[in-house]
Design an enzyme around this catalytic site. Sequence first.
Site, PDB file in Angstrom:
ATOM      1  N   TYR A 106       0.816  -1.218   0.000  1.00 26.58           N
ATOM      2  CA  TYR A 106       0.000   0.000   0.000  1.00 26.58           C
ATOM      3  C   TYR A 106       0.852   1.271   0.000  1.00 26.58           C
ATOM      4  O   TYR A 106       0.361   2.342  -0.368  1.00 26.58           O
ATOM      5  CB  TYR A 106      -0.925   0.043   1.208  1.00 26.58           C
ATOM      6  N   HIS A 139      -0.011 -11.581   1.664  1.00 26.40           N
ATOM      7  CA  HIS A 139      -0.989 -10.755   0.956  1.00 26.40           C
ATOM      8  C   HIS A 139      -1.654 -11.512  -0.194  1.00 26.40           C
ATOM      9  O   HIS A 139      -2.874 -11.449  -0.369  1.00 26.40           O
ATOM     10  CB  HIS A 139      -0.282  -9.494   0.433  1.00 26.40           C
TER      11      HIS A 139
END
Length: 262
Positions: free
Chosen positions: A37, A95
């Site tokens: 991110y 992830h």
Amino acid sequence: MPRLGLGTWPMRGAEGQRAVESALAMGYRHIDTAEMYGNESEVGAAVAASGVPRGELFVATKVWWDHLTPSGIRAACEASLARLRLQHADLYYIHWPSPDMDLDAALGALARLKEDGLARAVGVCNFPPGLLRRALGTGAPIACVQVEHHVYLSQERLLAVTRPAGIPLVSYSPTAKAAGEADPVLQGIARKHGRTPTQVALAWLLGEDGVAAIPKAASEANQRANLEAASLRLDDEDRRAIAGLPKNRRLVDPDFAPEWDA
């Protein structure tokens, strides 16, 4: 783990930090981020500025799919913690699975992070049911699964694995990017309860057994609306109507995604 958290993708920079500070001041205690991110530093700065005792916070972050060797996972976790200004993560996820990852080695590396105190718990994201069963079969201490899940995308096959195992499923994109605002079914339920269609969509998820949600919300108004959705109780008629909506609309499906039906 609080059932309602704040998703932070793709909030970055000063705006991202302000959003996390606002959420913490409002009462959010579950903050979800990831190395990919690019906002862990902002999340860390917001946490540090909040004054909220560390023991009251639940901070989750993730290792990207191209770092899934034991040394890569360790290095990524240490770098994330440095950016977050934390001694440990409350939850550290893979992830995305990688097609060529050594599953046993990757899960073993996660387990060592927990053993060494860098993560209180470890989990996986975007694992389809078959891969999750394989992962659980290794005996790895998987505490949580995070996947896309909303009124337009069923995860019943995955919930059939997580619920018997006592593992919560955390829903990302839980409001389907506010798609319900234009949906006549959700609009009708919203009018009935004096809420918004997005609140109805979120309340549906939070009413599911073993499900948590991390909607992204940058504005104070949306953050507050999401908090208020947690108090909305849908009735059987509402749930039957939502059950009739299409359940195959996937919003997040990158080229490196796994085979979802596996």
